[in-house]
Write a protein that holds these residues in place. Structure first.
Motif, mmCIF file in Angstrom:
data_model
loop_
_atom_site.group_PDB
_atom_site.id
_atom_site.type_symbol
_atom_site.label_atom_id
_atom_site.label_comp_id
_atom_site.label_asym_id
_atom_site.label_seq_id
_atom_site.Cartn_x
_atom_site.Cartn_y
_atom_site.Cartn_z
ATOM 1 N N LEU A 139 10.697 5.982 1.373
ATOM 2 C CA LEU A 139 9.476 5.451 0.921
ATOM 3 C C LEU A 139 8.621 6.502 0.337
ATOM 4 C CD1 LEU A 139 9.052 2.660 3.588
ATOM 5 C CD2 LEU A 139 9.026 2.156 1.210
ATOM 6 N N ASN A 140 8.356 6.747 -0.702
ATOM 7 C CA ASN A 140 7.317 7.638 -1.183
ATOM 8 C C ASN A 140 5.989 7.077 -1.412
ATOM 9 O OD1 ASN A 140 7.171 10.289 -2.473
ATOM 10 N ND2 ASN A 140 6.212 9.037 -4.087
ATOM 11 N N VAL A 141 4.919 7.733 -1.066
ATOM 12 C CA VAL A 141 3.572 7.077 -0.860
ATOM 13 C C VAL A 141 2.858 8.219 -1.575
ATOM 14 C CG1 VAL A 141 1.623 6.229 0.096
ATOM 15 C CG2 VAL A 141 3.982 5.806 1.080
ATOM 16 N N PHE A 142 2.170 8.173 -2.787
ATOM 17 C CA PHE A 142 1.375 9.283 -3.303
ATOM 18 C C PHE A 142 -0.092 8.959 -2.945
ATOM 19 C CE2 PHE A 142 4.601 8.451 -7.029
ATOM 20 C CZ PHE A 142 4.856 9.785 -6.981
ATOM 21 N N LEU A 143 -0.596 9.937 -1.800
ATOM 22 C CA LEU A 143 -1.779 9.928 -1.486
ATOM 23 C C LEU A 143 -2.693 8.766 -1.480
ATOM 24 C CD1 LEU A 143 -2.767 13.499 -3.387
ATOM 25 C CD2 LEU A 143 -1.833 13.263 -1.136
ATOM 26 N N ALA A 144 -1.897 7.795 -0.124
ATOM 27 C CA ALA A 144 -2.515 6.437 -0.321
ATOM 28 C C ALA A 144 -3.813 6.105 0.074
ATOM 29 C CB ALA A 144 -1.495 5.862 0.127
ATOM 30 N N GLY A 145 -4.641 7.303 0.744
ATOM 31 C CA GLY A 145 -5.934 6.987 1.376
ATOM 32 C C GLY A 145 -6.101 6.267 2.692
ATOM 33 N N ALA A 146 -7.045 5.571 2.807
ATOM 34 C CA ALA A 146 -7.225 4.916 4.041
ATOM 35 C C ALA A 146 -6.251 3.971 4.766
ATOM 36 C CB ALA A 146 -8.738 4.099 4.008
ATOM 37 N N SER A 147 -5.581 3.204 3.805
ATOM 38 C CA SER A 147 -4.935 2.161 4.278
ATOM 39 C C SER A 147 -3.197 2.784 4.205
ATOM 40 C CB SER A 147 -4.874 0.951 3.569
ATOM 41 O OG SER A 147 -6.152 0.505 3.718
ATOM 42 N N THR A 148 -2.955 3.881 4.340
ATOM 43 C CA THR A 148 -1.855 4.538 4.265
ATOM 44 C C THR A 148 -0.632 3.597 4.955
ATOM 45 O OG1 THR A 148 -2.440 6.458 3.531
ATOM 46 C CG2 THR A 148 -0.293 6.499 4.363
ATOM 47 N N GLY A 149 -0.989 3.714 6.378
ATOM 48 C CA GLY A 149 0.182 3.196 7.336
ATOM 49 C C GLY A 149 0.271 1.656 7.281
ATOM 50 N N ASP A 150 -1.017 1.043 6.978
ATOM 51 C CA ASP A 150 -1.018 -0.334 6.754
ATOM 52 C C ASP A 150 0.005 -0.789 5.508
ATOM 53 O OD1 ASP A 150 -2.403 -1.112 8.994
ATOM 54 O OD2 ASP A 150 -4.216 -1.182 7.907
ATOM 55 N N ALA A 151 -0.264 -0.079 4.552
ATOM 56 C CA ALA A 151 0.348 -0.473 3.304
ATOM 57 C C ALA A 151 2.042 -0.082 3.365
ATOM 58 C CB ALA A 151 -0.080 0.473 2.122
ATOM 59 N N LEU A 152 2.409 0.959 3.943
ATOM 60 C CA LEU A 152 3.604 1.356 4.287
ATOM 61 C C LEU A 152 4.278 0.399 5.289
ATOM 62 C CD1 LEU A 152 5.355 4.788 4.536
ATOM 63 C CD2 LEU A 152 5.840 3.152 6.468
ATOM 64 N N ALA A 153 3.831 -0.078 6.087
ATOM 65 C CA ALA A 153 4.340 -1.172 7.210
ATOM 66 C C ALA A 153 4.677 -2.342 6.331
ATOM 67 C CB ALA A 153 3.286 -1.125 8.272
ATOM 68 N N ALA A 154 3.620 -2.889 5.647
ATOM 69 C CA ALA A 154 3.921 -4.131 4.741
ATOM 70 C C ALA A 154 4.958 -4.159 3.995
ATOM 71 C CB ALA A 154 2.397 -4.382 4.022
ATOM 72 N N VAL A 155 5.285 -2.971 3.248
ATOM 73 C CA VAL A 155 6.485 -2.758 2.515
ATOM 74 C C VAL A 155 7.684 -2.651 3.493
ATOM 75 C CG1 VAL A 155 7.703 -1.322 0.957
ATOM 76 C CG2 VAL A 155 5.407 -1.684 0.671
ATOM 77 N N ALA A 156 7.705 -2.018 4.341
ATOM 78 C CA ALA A 156 8.783 -1.849 5.527
ATOM 79 C C ALA A 156 9.308 -3.031 6.117
ATOM 80 C CB ALA A 156 8.567 -0.567 6.279
ATOM 81 N N PHE A 157 8.193 -3.894 6.364
ATOM 82 C CA PHE A 157 8.589 -5.189 7.195
ATOM 83 C C PHE A 157 8.916 -6.338 6.119
ATOM 84 C CE2 PHE A 157 7.100 -2.657 10.712
ATOM 85 C CZ PHE A 157 7.661 -3.374 11.920
ATOM 86 N N GLY A 158 8.759 -6.106 4.910
ATOM 87 C CA GLY A 158 9.058 -7.127 3.991
ATOM 88 C C GLY A 158 7.639 -8.101 3.879
ATOM 89 N N ASP A 159 6.562 -7.672 4.159
ATOM 90 C CA ASP A 159 5.379 -8.683 3.938
ATOM 91 C C ASP A 159 4.990 -8.475 2.584
ATOM 92 O OD1 ASP A 159 5.423 -9.137 6.845
ATOM 93 O OD2 ASP A 159 4.400 -7.405 7.058
ATOM 94 N N HIS A 160 4.930 -7.476 1.976
ATOM 95 C CA HIS A 160 4.687 -7.055 0.503
ATOM 96 C C HIS A 160 6.063 -6.758 -0.287
ATOM 97 C CE1 HIS A 160 2.498 -6.095 -3.100
ATOM 98 N NE2 HIS A 160 3.254 -4.956 -3.053
ATOM 99 N N ASN A 161 6.321 -7.565 -1.276
ATOM 100 C CA ASN A 161 7.535 -7.032 -2.214
ATOM 101 C C ASN A 161 7.107 -5.859 -3.088
ATOM 102 O OD1 ASN A 161 10.039 -6.662 -3.592
ATOM 103 N ND2 ASN A 161 10.051 -8.822 -4.106
#
Length: 329
Positions: A139-161
């Motif tokens: 999972l590559n994240v380009f300097l995602a700012g304030a919501s880094t952890g929430d965004a990554l978790a949403a993808v990892a858990f399948g909440d967001h495609n």
């Protein structure tokens, strides 16, 4: 269900005072320099994963240093491990290398653990990934700012495609790219052959335009390329979501110029994002006017038309071409 989270970058700090006091200081969440936006607070990777895991009754164990033995101990018996590494970049200076700062830790952990592992790269651009063959996913994240952890978790858990496509190529080695020049007088002779345009025949970790989805897409020609009386080229393709989830695809159009033009073998000339419910299909169309198919003439010091046979490639990335065709000018 137990999730292991390992590595210092999974809990990287966002020190606002340090950022404010040093104009070109960056971190794993924001670029350094005059164009940055400093987040007041950040959700770290471990915080995002913990919050999402708690919602489904999963357990998170963590080792938030770069001690390989401690990380292996934390991951033992876990169902999955997330290991993190990060990199920084800033205005006014080149990066020292393309390595993540925790590359040694990540490589050693990935090779030694028997727990299925996801590598999380908090990257400032293209980075090396020598651990890529020893992990199940990246999972590559380009300097995602304030919501880094929430965004990554949403993808990892399948909440967001996910539907993102990489704007850079991830090379196997620094030897495959153009190195920065430390001198004041530098000759760069590569011309147009930079990035994916220069790496077409090289093995890479991830190509330009790459990005995965939890669904799948099928491409078919609706209308192959045709040239009108003004020299404009039009084409269209039908994109169908053939998986079992709603999702989005970024359709990419590449053109190969006649050999005499001296252009790179594959040049991005257009892209279109289409969002489709499962089972749905939509037509995507592209038009290339005459200017899009000209090349620069250094002698005439002007754009020049090119005659000959052009290749057309439509696909999901620069290396995942689904449709091929040709046209003549």
């Amino acid at each position: 269900y137990t999730i292991a989270v390992v590595g210092s970058a999974c809990n990287a700090a966002n020190n606002v005072n340090e950022l404010v006091n040093t104009w070109n200081l960056g971190n794993y969440y924001v670029v350094g320099g005059s164009g940055r936006v400093i987040p007041e607070s950040v959700t770290t990777v471990v915080e995002g994963l913990k919050a999402r895991a708690q919602a489904v009754g999963a357990k998170v164990v963590a080792s938030l240093t770069d001690d390989v033995d401690a990380a292996l101990s934390a991951a033992e018996g876990a169902d999955i491990a997330f290991m993190c590494g990060g990199g920084k970049t800033t205005e006014s200076t080149d990066r020292d290398s393309l390595s993540l700062e925790q590359e040694s830790f990540m490589t050693s952990f990935a090779k030694a653990t028997s727990t299925p592992t996801v590598a999380v790269a908090l990257s400032p651009g293209t980075v090396l990934m020598p651990f890529v063959d020893d992990v199940e996913a990246v999972l590559n994240v380009f300097l995602a700012g304030a919501s880094t952890g929430d965004a990554l978790a949403a993808v990892a858990f399948g909440d967001h495609n996910p539907a993102a496509k990489s704007p850079v190529t991830f090379p196997k080695s620094e030897d495959d790219v153009v190195a920065p020049c430390p001198d004041t007088a530098c000759e760069y002779s590569e011309g147009l052959f930079v990035g994916y345009r220069a790496m077409e025949d090289m093995e890479v970790n991830f190509p330009f335009g790459h990005g995965l989805s939890y669904t799948s897409f099928n491409y078919t020609w609706t209308a192959e390329p045709s040239v009108d009386k003004d020299g404009a080229v039009t084409l269209s393709a039908t994109i169908e979501n053939t998986g079992d989830r709603d999702g989005a695809e970024v359709v990419q159009l590449y053109v190969g110029f006649p050999a005499a033009a001296g252009e790179p073998p594959k040049v991005l000339k257009g892209y279109e994002k289409v969002t489709l419910e499962k089972g749905a299909a939509e037509q995507v169309s592209f038009t290339l006017d005459g200017n899009a198919l000209k090349v620069w003439d250094n002698v005439a010091w002007d754009w020049a038309a090119v005659a000959g046979s052009f290749d057309v490639m439509v696909g999901s990335s620069s290396r995942d071409i689904r449709l091929n065709s040709k046209f003549e000018l």
